[in-house]
Design an enzyme around this catalytic site. Structure first.
Site, PDB file in Angstrom:
ATOM      1  N   ILE A 107     -18.457  21.556  -5.142  1.00  0.00           N
ATOM      2  CA  ILE A 107     -18.709  22.992  -5.120  1.00  0.00           C
ATOM      3  C   ILE A 107     -17.441  23.675  -4.630  1.00  0.00           C
ATOM      4  O   ILE A 107     -16.795  23.199  -3.693  1.00  0.00           O
ATOM      5  CB  ILE A 107     -19.926  23.347  -4.243  1.00  0.00           C
ATOM      6  CG1 ILE A 107     -20.218  24.853  -4.297  1.00  0.00           C
ATOM      7  CG2 ILE A 107     -19.746  22.876  -2.808  1.00  0.00           C
ATOM      8  CD1 ILE A 107     -21.548  25.239  -3.640  1.00  0.00           C
ATOM      9  N   ILE A 138     -15.939  19.513  -1.391  1.00  0.00           N
ATOM     10  CA  ILE A 138     -15.571  20.925  -1.414  1.00  0.00           C
ATOM     11  C   ILE A 138     -14.288  21.075  -2.228  1.00  0.00           C
ATOM     12  O   ILE A 138     -13.266  20.467  -1.910  1.00  0.00           O
ATOM     13  CB  ILE A 138     -15.371  21.485   0.009  1.00  0.00           C
ATOM     14  CG1 ILE A 138     -16.582  21.143   0.897  1.00  0.00           C
ATOM     15  CG2 ILE A 138     -15.122  22.976  -0.059  1.00  0.00           C
ATOM     16  CD1 ILE A 138     -17.916  21.630   0.363  1.00  0.00           C
ATOM     17  N   LYS A 139     -14.369  21.893  -3.274  1.00  0.00           N
ATOM     18  CA  LYS A 139     -13.204  22.105  -4.141  1.00  0.00           C
ATOM     19  C   LYS A 139     -12.329  23.216  -3.564  1.00  0.00           C
ATOM     20  O   LYS A 139     -12.789  24.319  -3.306  1.00  0.00           O
ATOM     21  CB  LYS A 139     -13.643  22.488  -5.558  1.00  0.00           C
ATOM     22  CG  LYS A 139     -14.186  21.337  -6.366  1.00  0.00           C
ATOM     23  CD  LYS A 139     -14.584  21.774  -7.769  1.00  0.00           C
ATOM     24  CE  LYS A 139     -13.388  21.912  -8.677  1.00  0.00           C
ATOM     25  NZ  LYS A 139     -13.799  22.169 -10.081  1.00  0.00           N
ATOM     26  N   ILE A 140     -11.056  22.882  -3.389  1.00  0.00           N
ATOM     27  CA  ILE A 140     -10.069  23.832  -2.882  1.00  0.00           C
ATOM     28  C   ILE A 140      -8.868  23.797  -3.828  1.00  0.00           C
ATOM     29  O   ILE A 140      -8.372  22.712  -4.150  1.00  0.00           O
ATOM     30  CB  ILE A 140      -9.615  23.478  -1.453  1.00  0.00           C
ATOM     31  CG1 ILE A 140     -10.817  23.440  -0.499  1.00  0.00           C
ATOM     32  CG2 ILE A 140      -8.568  24.461  -0.958  1.00  0.00           C
ATOM     33  CD1 ILE A 140     -10.472  22.995   0.915  1.00  0.00           C
TER      34      ILE A 140
END
Length: 360
Positions: A107, A138-140
């Protein structure tokens, strides 16, 4: 045995680049996990914008959120988090059996904060806590402004999908950031074996931009080079992955940060639909694909083993040839990173507008 399981034997995990409430509630996601050997899911703002803009699957929750008086961005994340949490549960067994490497669901943080490390880290912490599943990622984005947030998130034990990587120089920075973050996590006494990360390298978008420039050049040599640079760029990255992690001293128990091939649905219909899958198979990699690409892989020929190792020199030669005929890769990569963020911001804004209308 099928092409997806053959990919797994070579060392490439197949993830689905899509998620929706309808997929979850209809049983479709469970079915393709079982029948198509899918071992993970990635999402982005455009995916959720498409999912939430059609059908009735979100209506009940939207009514509840409307009654609670929540804002549009809070509503979007409330619905996204519910979907991601449910998908994480469906992948729980795969997560356990793969020792945490697969069974992952990603996400993404708000793309509007891509140059604000503090805001990005704050949201990464919030999403990690709210999803509350070990197998979430967690997509960064791998923008210059977000790199410190990636290191900080990893240092706190958050598994990170580093996204929007286009160039090998930026990828080197991403690997250095991962090593820094995982080292800090170990120094803080965290169990680094539970912290996983992937580095998402975008493939087809590079071909699209370079092909456009080659068409403009228009010579026979230029036209013969179309559709080749995306694969070559990924192979260069894979060689750097091998080089850097062979030389790295990771904390005991730490995992490799696997390269993930993203944007692997072909944009040019003249290219084989499975082009960016069969030509990018190799150990310690992930390929995330739209379902149409997964189906094309399953319908196609057998996987021909490792197509990544030992290809770096040929890839370098191709880049030199392209540079010699006028392709400015520094400009190409800067443009792609900027456009990548802009596209996700546009999708996010579109989704917020839709949700504001639904809530009002």
């Amino acid at each position: 045995m099928n092409a997806i399981t053959q990919l797994a034997q070579v060392g490439t995990s197949t993830w689905l680049d899509d998620l929706s409430r309808e997929r979850i509630e209809s049983g479709n996601l469970s079915e393709i996990i079982a029948s198509k050997n899918i071992v993970g899911v990635t999402t982005n703002p455009a995916i959720f914008a498409a999912a939430m803009s059609k059908g009735t699957a979100y209506d009940a929750q939207i009514d509840q959120l409307k009654a609670a008086g929540v804002k549009a961005d809070e509503a979007v994340y409330a619905m996204s988090i519910e979907d991601v949490r449910a998908a994480c549960d469906l992948f729980a067994d795969i997560y356990q059996h793969s020792a945490g490497a697969d069974g992952r669901v990603s996400i993404e943080v708000d793309p509007r904060t891509s140059e604000d490390a503090d805001a990005t880290l704050a949201q990464a912490r919030q999403l990690w806590k709210k999803v509350d599943r070990e197998n979430v990622m967690i997509k960064i984005p791998a923008t210059e402004g977000s790199l410190p947030a990636i290191a900080d998130a990893l240092a706190e034990g958050i598994s990170v999908n580093v996204t929007l990587i286009f160039s090998v120089p930026r990828y080197r920075e991403v690997v250095a950031t991962y090593i820094k973050g995982i080292t800090r996590a170990a120094e803080a006494g965290l169990d680094v074996s539970k912290i996983h990360s992937v580095a998402s390298f975008f493939v087809s978008r590079l071909d699209t931009e370079v092909d456009r420039r080659l068409d403009k050049i228009g010579t026979e040599q230029a036209l013969a080079l179309r559709g080749k640079v995306g694969i070559a760029n990924a192979r260069r990255a894979y060689a750097v992955f091998t080089e850097l992690f062979d030389a790295a001293t990771l904390p005991e128990g730490a995992n490799l940060q696997r390269p993930l091939w993203a944007s692997t649905g072909v944009k040019n219909p003249e290219y084989p639909q499975d082009l960016y899958v069969r030509e990018l198979a190799g150990a310690h990699t992930v390929n995330t694909m739209p379902e149409s690409t997964i189906d094309a892989v399953l319908a196609g020929e057998n996987i021909n083993g490792d197509t990544l190792s030992g290809r770096a020199q040929a890839a370098e030669d191709l880049f030199k040839e392209l540079e010699n005929i006028g392709i400015d890769f520094e400009d190409v990569f800067a443009l792609l990173e900027r456009e990548g963020v802009e596209k996700f911001v546009a999708a996010w804004n579109e989704l917020l507008e839709l949700m504001e209308a639904r809530l009002s």
